[in-house]
Design a protein around this motif. Structure first.
Motif, PDB file in Angstrom:
ATOM      1  N   LEU A  46     -41.812  21.567   8.136  1.00  0.00           N
ATOM      2  CA  LEU A  46     -41.146  20.403   7.554  1.00  0.00           C
ATOM      3  C   LEU A  46     -41.892  19.114   7.886  1.00  0.00           C
ATOM      4  O   LEU A  46     -41.993  18.212   7.035  1.00  0.00           O
ATOM      5  CB  LEU A  46     -39.706  20.331   8.055  1.00  0.00           C
TER       6      LEU A  46
ATOM      7  N   LEU B 245     -32.646  20.324   4.614  1.00  0.00           N
ATOM      8  CA  LEU B 245     -33.298  21.600   4.302  1.00  0.00           C
ATOM      9  C   LEU B 245     -33.606  22.372   5.580  1.00  0.00           C
ATOM     10  O   LEU B 245     -33.434  23.598   5.635  1.00  0.00           O
ATOM     11  CB  LEU B 245     -34.586  21.337   3.521  1.00  0.00           C
TER      12      LEU B 245
ATOM     13  N   THR C  39     -40.205  26.253  11.489  1.00  0.00           N
ATOM     14  CA  THR C  39     -39.544  25.391  10.509  1.00  0.00           C
ATOM     15  C   THR C  39     -39.875  23.933  10.763  1.00  0.00           C
ATOM     16  O   THR C  39     -40.158  23.167   9.827  1.00  0.00           O
ATOM     17  CB  THR C  39     -38.026  25.608  10.556  1.00  0.00           C
TER      18      THR C  39
ATOM     19  N   TRP D  70     -33.579  14.485   3.411  1.00  0.00           N
ATOM     20  CA  TRP D  70     -33.416  15.739   2.679  1.00  0.00           C
ATOM     21  C   TRP D  70     -34.174  16.887   3.340  1.00  0.00           C
ATOM     22  O   TRP D  70     -33.711  18.031   3.313  1.00  0.00           O
ATOM     23  CB  TRP D  70     -33.880  15.557   1.228  1.00  0.00           C
ATOM     24  N   LEU D  71     -35.307  16.579   3.952  1.00  0.00           N
ATOM     25  CA  LEU D  71     -36.015  17.636   4.681  1.00  0.00           C
ATOM     26  C   LEU D  71     -35.235  18.053   5.919  1.00  0.00           C
ATOM     27  O   LEU D  71     -35.271  19.223   6.326  1.00  0.00           O
ATOM     28  CB  LEU D  71     -37.412  17.159   5.075  1.00  0.00           C
TER      29      LEU D  71
ATOM     30  N   PHE E 160     -30.460  23.975   6.856  1.00  0.00           N
ATOM     31  CA  PHE E 160     -30.137  25.154   6.037  1.00  0.00           C
ATOM     32  C   PHE E 160     -31.055  26.324   6.383  1.00  0.00           C
ATOM     33  O   PHE E 160     -30.600  27.477   6.499  1.00  0.00           O
ATOM     34  CB  PHE E 160     -30.266  24.797   4.559  1.00  0.00           C
ATOM     35  N   LEU E 161     -32.359  26.042   6.557  1.00  0.00           N
ATOM     36  CA  LEU E 161     -33.303  27.115   6.888  1.00  0.00           C
ATOM     37  C   LEU E 161     -33.004  27.722   8.252  1.00  0.00           C
ATOM     38  O   LEU E 161     -33.128  28.939   8.441  1.00  0.00           O
ATOM     39  CB  LEU E 161     -34.730  26.572   6.866  1.00  0.00           C
TER      40      LEU E 161
END
Length: 450
Positions: free
Chosen positions: A21, A173, A17, A169-170, A176-177
């Protein structure tokens, strides 16, 4: 170093991840800057062409510039500038210019637009597009160096703002991932948790098997485990049958040897009789020890209820001839679970009760208690008891505290070996009635509800 599978999978998800990202952030910021750089270049070229169309040189050599459509070229320090250079004359600057002219290298080839970044005297970053054009004919032809400049500050601020917002925002994200990955790993490994739980259940139930309610990826493992359990059960049955056959096969020869030993004593050959008795006891101990060892093989993790076994044995032994005068007291906690299968626990407790019946003067007490995770089963009698030295004697193979008493002297020794094979402790002490107290203790991980 061993690490948990879920931890390794989660670390792999974190690394994957993070790499994805970071790569996304780099690519997005590059594309965003590239897009605005292209827009800025197009805008500069458009203004440069407009300026080229609005400029003229008079016969006297003066430069005339018509107004551009964008009024910001007329506002001081607006960030929109133009500059015209004619050989041998001072540069002509837009009304927005407050400062020294731009020092630009004159392109050698006319009609080719060159774009570059510079800083003017106020350290203001500018993007500049400039070229050389020719006006007039023949001797009246003039070479003009035209330049249009735009302030890059807005572009740089926009790119920096996009970088900050995209990073935030990444990061959201990514969080969340990672949460989704943790949930996915948890759900994906749940069948293995179920396997572990069922294997633990099967280890406590000899006839139990793993269920077939598993995903197709795990089902072959479950089938292999069930086949292994079936093979183990069949092997254990063959071993027990072989042990029984061995015991039955040796029974008659040992009986004959006992008869020979008695005949030798009657004939006054006590020395030979003692030697023969020693060898017979050794053979009996070896046979019983090996039978017990084979019975215990692979059974140490099974459990069974203690109270029913004790009650059944005490009821059966109290009905034997000659035991009518023995008073039995059985108090066993129904929650007790011993780490034996029912067959082995019956033999072990039977040896303890048989020993108590040989020495009791009329009373036997059996107590079973559970204190926290420590469980114990105690068999007490009111016989003569044993000294500390006697404790070591009776736990030795084929050795008896009283040689005149009947028996092989193997009961407590076999019980002690069985207890050790199942992770239990067998201890001897003096009972509160003055006789022998034999206590079997073990760790009981979970107490059954009352």
């Amino acid at each position: 170093m061993r690490t948990a599978l879920n931890l390794r999978l989660f670390l792999a998800a974190v690394i994957a991840t993070a790499v994805a990202l970071v790569a996304t952030a780099v690519v997005l910021n590059f594309l965003f800057r590239l897009y605005f750089e292209d827009r800025l270049r197009d805008e500069l070229e458009t203004y440069l062409i407009q300026l080229s169309g609005n400029v003229a040189v008079t016969d006297s050599g003066e430069v005339e510039v018509g107004p551009l459509a964008d009024p910001r070229f007329n506002n001081p320090l607006s960030g929109y500038y133009w500059q015209i250079e004619v050989a041998g004359a001072d540069p002509v600057l837009s009304p927005s210019f407050w400062g020294a002219p731009m020092a630009l290298e004159r392109p050698e080839q006319p009609g080719v637009i060159r774009v570059q970044d510079i800083n003017i005297g106020t350290e203001e970053p500018l993007a500049v597009a400039h070229w050389v054009i020719l006006t007039g004919q023949d001797a009246a032809q003039r070479s003009l160096h035209l330049a249009v400049a735009l302030d890059r500050t807005d572009l740089d601020v926009s790119v920096a703002g996009f970088r900050l917002n995209s990073t935030l925002w990444l990061a959201v994200l990514g969080a969340f991932l990672l949460i989704a990955s943790a949930v996915q790993i948890r759900l994906g490994l749940r069948p293995l948790e179920k396997v572990r739980s069922e294997v633990n259940r099967v280890s406590r139930s000899p006839a139990g098997r793993l269920s077939d309610d598993y995903p197709t990826e795990v089902l072959p493992l479950v089938e292999e485990v069930n086949q292994l359990l079936d093979t183990n059960a069949a092997t254990l049955e063959r071993v027990r049958a072989g042990a029984g056959n061995l015991a039955h096969g040796l029974k008659t020869p040992l009986t004959i040897l006992h008869g020979v030993e008695r005949k030798l004593r009657k004939a006054g050959q006590d020395l030979l009789a003692d030697e023969l008795q020693t060898e017979i006891a050794s053979i009996e101990h070896i046979v019983e020890r090996e039978l017990a060892r084979h019975r215990d093989s692979g059974q140490s993790r099974q459990v069974c209820e203690v109270a029913p076994v004790v009650r059944r044995l005490s009821d059966a032994l109290s009905q034997q001839p000659g035991s009518e005068q023995i008073r039995w007291s059985v108090e066993v906690d129904e929650r007790l679970r011993a780490p034996f299968d029912e067959f082995d626990l019956t033999e072990l407790v039977g040896n303890l009760l048989d020993n108590a019946m040989k020495w009791t003067d009329g009373r036997i007490v059996v107590r079973g208690a559970l204190s926290g995770t420590v469980a114990s089963l105690t068999v007490c009698d009111d016989g003569p008891g044993l000294s500390d030295a006697g404790h070591e004697i009776v736990l030795g193979r084929g050795r008896k505290a009283d040689p005149e008493r009947s028996g092989t002297g193997l009961g407590l020794s076999i019980a002690d070996e069985m207890a050790q094979a199942h992770g239990c402790a067998l201890t001897l002490d003096r009972s509160d009635m003055g006789g022998l107290s034999v206590m079997l203790a073990w760790e009981q991980a979970e107490a059954a509800p009352r």
